[in-house]
Scaffold this active site. Structure first.
Site, PDB file in Angstrom:
ATOM      1  N   GLY A 159       0.821  -1.219   0.000  1.00 10.13           N
ATOM      2  CA  GLY A 159       0.000   0.000   0.000  1.00 10.13           C
ATOM      3  C   GLY A 159       0.846   1.256   0.000  1.00 10.13           C
ATOM      4  O   GLY A 159       0.343   2.351  -0.209  1.00 10.13           O
ATOM      5  N   LYS A 185      10.028   2.274  -0.180  1.00  2.07           N
ATOM      6  CA  LYS A 185       8.947   2.229   0.810  1.00  2.07           C
ATOM      7  C   LYS A 185       8.587   3.662   1.183  1.00  2.07           C
ATOM      8  O   LYS A 185       9.469   4.448   1.521  1.00  2.07           O
ATOM      9  CB  LYS A 185       9.441   1.449   2.036  1.00  2.07           C
ATOM     10  CG  LYS A 185       8.384   1.187   3.071  1.00  2.07           C
ATOM     11  CD  LYS A 185       8.900   0.197   4.111  1.00  2.07           C
ATOM     12  CE  LYS A 185       7.907   0.027   5.245  1.00  2.07           C
ATOM     13  NZ  LYS A 185       8.402  -0.888   6.272  1.00  2.07           N
ATOM     14  N   ASP A 202      -2.187   6.903   2.875  1.00  2.62           N
ATOM     15  CA  ASP A 202      -1.664   7.893   1.933  1.00  2.62           C
ATOM     16  C   ASP A 202      -0.470   7.375   1.135  1.00  2.62           C
ATOM     17  O   ASP A 202       0.085   8.078   0.297  1.00  2.62           O
ATOM     18  CB  ASP A 202      -1.261   9.180   2.673  1.00  2.62           C
ATOM     19  CG  ASP A 202      -0.274   8.903   3.797  1.00  2.62           C
ATOM     20  OD1 ASP A 202       0.271   7.775   3.862  1.00  2.62           O
ATOM     21  OD2 ASP A 202      -0.043   9.810   4.622  1.00  2.62           O
ATOM     22  N   GLY A 203      -0.025   6.161   1.459  1.00  4.25           N
ATOM     23  CA  GLY A 203       1.085   5.574   0.710  1.00  4.25           C
ATOM     24  C   GLY A 203       2.450   6.132   1.096  1.00  4.25           C
ATOM     25  O   GLY A 203       3.456   5.816   0.464  1.00  4.25           O
ATOM     26  N   ASP A 232       1.496 -11.451   7.041  1.00  2.00           N
ATOM     27  CA  ASP A 232       1.977 -10.627   5.919  1.00  2.00           C
ATOM     28  C   ASP A 232       3.353 -10.042   6.211  1.00  2.00           C
ATOM     29  O   ASP A 232       3.983  -9.477   5.320  1.00  2.00           O
ATOM     30  CB  ASP A 232       0.992  -9.501   5.594  1.00  2.00           C
ATOM     31  CG  ASP A 232       0.632  -8.667   6.805  1.00  2.00           C
ATOM     32  OD1 ASP A 232       0.091  -9.239   7.762  1.00  2.00           O
ATOM     33  OD2 ASP A 232       0.913  -7.460   6.812  1.00  2.00           O
ATOM     34  N   ASN A 233       3.802 -10.168   7.451  1.00  5.44           N
ATOM     35  CA  ASN A 233       5.140  -9.695   7.791  1.00  5.44           C
ATOM     36  C   ASN A 233       6.081 -10.868   8.039  1.00  5.44           C
ATOM     37  O   ASN A 233       7.096 -10.736   8.726  1.00  5.44           O
ATOM     38  CB  ASN A 233       5.089  -8.793   9.035  1.00  5.44           C
ATOM     39  CG  ASN A 233       4.374  -7.488   8.747  1.00  5.44           C
ATOM     40  OD1 ASN A 233       4.297  -7.071   7.601  1.00  5.44           O
ATOM     41  ND2 ASN A 233       3.854  -6.859   9.770  1.00  5.44           N
TER      42      ASN A 233
HETATM   43  P1  AMP Z   1       2.358  -2.983   8.067  1.00  2.00           P
HETATM   44  O1  AMP Z   1       1.615  -2.852   9.353  1.00  2.00           O
HETATM   45  O2  AMP Z   1       3.382  -1.895   7.863  1.00  2.00           O
HETATM   46  O3  AMP Z   1       2.898  -4.352   7.840  1.00  2.00           O
HETATM   47  O4  AMP Z   1       1.301  -2.688   6.930  1.00  2.00           O
HETATM   48  C1  AMP Z   1       0.114  -3.436   6.782  1.00  2.00           C
HETATM   49  C2  AMP Z   1      -0.577  -3.042   5.506  1.00  2.00           C
HETATM   50  O5  AMP Z   1      -0.960  -1.676   5.537  1.00  2.00           O
HETATM   51  C3  AMP Z   1       0.257  -3.220   4.259  1.00  2.00           C
HETATM   52  O6  AMP Z   1      -0.603  -3.631   3.233  1.00  2.00           O
HETATM   53  C4  AMP Z   1       0.779  -1.836   4.003  1.00  2.00           C
HETATM   54  O7  AMP Z   1       1.107  -1.616   2.655  1.00  2.00           O
HETATM   55  C5  AMP Z   1      -0.397  -0.988   4.414  1.00  2.00           C
HETATM   56  N1  AMP Z   1      -0.015   0.357   4.852  1.00  2.00           N
HETATM   57  C6  AMP Z   1       0.664   0.692   5.968  1.00  2.00           C
HETATM   58  N2  AMP Z   1       0.848   2.019   6.027  1.00  2.00           N
HETATM   59  C7  AMP Z   1       0.279   2.553   4.915  1.00  2.00           C
HETATM   60  C8  AMP Z   1       0.130   3.878   4.397  1.00  2.00           C
HETATM   61  N3  AMP Z   1       0.613   4.937   5.022  1.00  2.00           N
HETATM   62  N4  AMP Z   1      -0.510   4.009   3.237  1.00  2.00           N
HETATM   63  C9  AMP Z   1      -0.994   2.957   2.578  1.00  2.00           C
HETATM   64  N5  AMP Z   1      -0.896   1.691   3.008  1.00  2.00           N
HETATM   65  C10 AMP Z   1      -0.268   1.480   4.163  1.00  2.00           C
HETATM   66 MG    MG Z   2       3.859  -5.265   6.491  1.00  2.00          MG
END
Ligand code: AMP
Ligand code: MG
Length: 513
Positions: free
Chosen positions: A111, A132, A144-145, A271-272
């Site tokens: 994301g 990232k 917001d990506g 997913d991690n």
């Molecule tokens: P994470 O907790 O970092 O492993 O992220 C879990 C999911 O949320 C993944 O699909 C990430 O790509 C998405 N994600 C985390 N932060 C953002 C963000 N700021 N914008 C878009 N997607 C996000």
């Molecule tokens: Mg992740």
């Protein structure tokens, strides 16, 4: 549920950076993931940023990848920022699913990251290069990506610290600030991290296709992952079972290595969980200062699912979800397939324990046997009773013999005044002096695995505060000098080997996404 039209496929890149394409420091690109079916990803370019500034380049890693770090100029800055693409790159956001804190999410995906391609490094090893914080993708949901400077610096420090501790991990190649503010709890400076991984295939990547009941895709992904990571599995009479065996083994080894340095990942969702057995996605992670077996740092882990001592069983839980996705390709007969997969999952605990127990014995310089295991477990009890610092206790143990008078740091002080520890130290000293190996050799070996410098949370925070409040990156450089050479004494950096004072201690960490 993604539809085919959602997946644009290579050739129809939606956003074109600034329309620029460049070479990236002689990198040898060879993209393979983007040749998989278009349901595996979205082809998308990073969203350009207004005012990029390179604040850290990992020159050692750059060289390993085949880049000449001296010629990383403005043009490469544009690439690290996502403002331009290497001409040979094929930019994609990968799809995956996952169990987050045990709850099934059928589609997550990159994301806020874009894989810009795969390169063959100087040793011919295939490595993903990912940005990232590179802007929204179809997987961004409400996000917001973007990424902010704090978490990007944290990931850089912890991942590079882990690599120096010889723990499999994704790596950090560069940090670029974007010149843009990102809305979090407050407005924060934006940043992009260039991450290098042996791949970004996760348990959740398999789970996505399992959720879609797409057996062909599971087989394609498994074949791809076997070729890329575990070609030895092809020799197995059932390569998919061989694949599962390899992933189980690597994961058990990985988690045992975390436990041996007091590392808490904090968000070990499926997913991690990398199928290449690397530590990935540094969010609310932390190294323990004071030892508590059930220590939790993450503010969102209210039930302690990912506590220090829960990590080994969570590793198996994640692997069980992975095994489920492979059942359909292991054997047509469901019962047989389940029995075969179960047989492999049963190898997890013996592998974990073998690594963990032998590693623990090495930490106190003794042979791996039952009696010595009891010795180390008793030490852990005393450490927990006295709230001793995990890292410094092990690092300083030799001083009990070599310099008893200076066994008087803060952790040592706590232990010294603990009656049970005194009894323990007499037993340990007797044991260690009786061994065939000289004390000198034993202590040298202990110092090769018990680090002096780890990326401590309060120090990471200090580095981040300097970066954000004063745009001063000197503390980052200083901390990197320490943690990338974690076993070597360095008189100028001893302040970085100190546990936090009570007012410096960080009790919680935040995802900060
Ligand atoms: P994470 O907790 O970092 O492993 O992220 C879990 C999911 O949320 C993944 O699909 C990430 O790509 C998405 N994600 C985390 N932060 C953002 C963000 N700021 N914008 C878009 N997607 C996000
Ligand atoms: Mg992740």
């Amino acid at each position: 549920m993604p539809t085919r039209t959602n997946h644009t496929g290579i050739g129809t890149i939606e956003r074109k950076n600034n329309g620029q394409s460049k070479h990236l420091g002689n990198l040898n690109f060879d993209n393979t993931y983007s040749r998989l079916p278009e349901t595996f990803f979205q082809a998308i370019a990073p969203k350009p940023v207004s005012n990029p500034r390179l604040i850290r380049l990992n020159k050692v890693l750059a060289k390993e990848l085949g880049m000449d770090p001296c010629i990383v100029e403005e043009r490469d800055l544009d690439i690290f920022a996502g403002n331009a693409a290497p001409s040979e790159s094929q930019q994609i956001a990968m799809v995956y699913a996952g169990h987050q804190f045990g709850n099934w999410v059928p589609r997550l995906g990159d994301g806020r990251a874009v894989l810009i391609g795969e390169v063959l490094d100087k040793k011919g090893k295939r490595r993903d290069i990912q940005l990232k914080g590179s802007g929204p993708t179809m997987f961004s949901r409400m996000g917001d990506g973007r990424a902010t400077v704090g978490p990007v610096i944290r990931e850089y420090l912890v991942s590079e610290g882990m690599a120096a501790l010889r723990i499999p991990t994704t790596r950090s190649l560069a940090i670029v600030t974007t010149g843009e503010l990102v809305a979090r709890e407050r407005m924060e400076p934006g940043a992009v991290l260039t991450r290098v991984a042996s791949s970004h295939i996760r348990v959740g990547t398999f789970q996505y296709f399992y959720g879609q009941k797409d057996e062909d895709a599971i087989r394609q992904l498994a074949d791809y992952a076997i070729n890329r990571h575990y070609p030895e599995a092809l020799k197995d009479s059932n390569p998919y079972l061989g694949f599962l065996r390899c992933v189980v083994e690597r994961t058990a080894e990985l988690i045992s290595s975390w436990m041996l340095v007091g590392f808490i990942h904090g968000v070990m969702n499926t997913d991690n969980s990398s199928i290449a057995g690397e530590t990935i996605d540094y969010g609310p992670c932390a190294f323990m200062d004071e030892f508590h077996a059930n220590k939790v740092f993450s503010s969102i882990d209210t039930l302690g699912r990912y506590a220090y001592n829960q990590q080994p069983s969570i590793g198996l839980w994640n692997l069980s979800r992975f095994a489920e996705t492979l059942l359909c390709i292991i054997d047509h007969n469901k019962e047989q397939s389940t029995a075969k997969a179960r047989g492999i999952l049963e190898t997890y605990w013996p592998t974990f324990e073998k690594n963990f127990h032998s590693g623990l014995c090495q930490k106190i310089g003794v042979e791996h046997n039952e009696e010595n295991l009891s010795l180390i477990f008793r030490l852990l009890d005393h450490m927990s009773e006295t709230r001793a610092d995990f890292t410094n206790t092990f690092r300083n143990l030799p001083k009990l013999i070599t310099a008893p008078d200076i066994f008087n740091g803060e952790t040592e002080e706590k232990l010294r005044s603990h009656r049970a520890f005194l009894d323990w130290s007499i037993e340990w000293k007797a044991k260690i002096t009786e061994q065939k190996e000289s004390l000198d050799t034993t202590f040298k070996n202990m110092n090769k695995i018990n680090p002096l410098f780890i990326p401590r949370n309060h120090q990471i925070q200090r580095v981040i505060d300097f970066a954000i409040d004063a745009e001063d990156y000197q503390p980052l450089e200083e901390m990197l000098t320490a943690i990338t050479d974690p076993f070597t004494e360095n008189s100028k950096l001893m302040h970085l080997a100190k546990q936090p004072q009570p007012d410096e201690e960080i009790k919680q960490t935040f995802c900060g996404t």
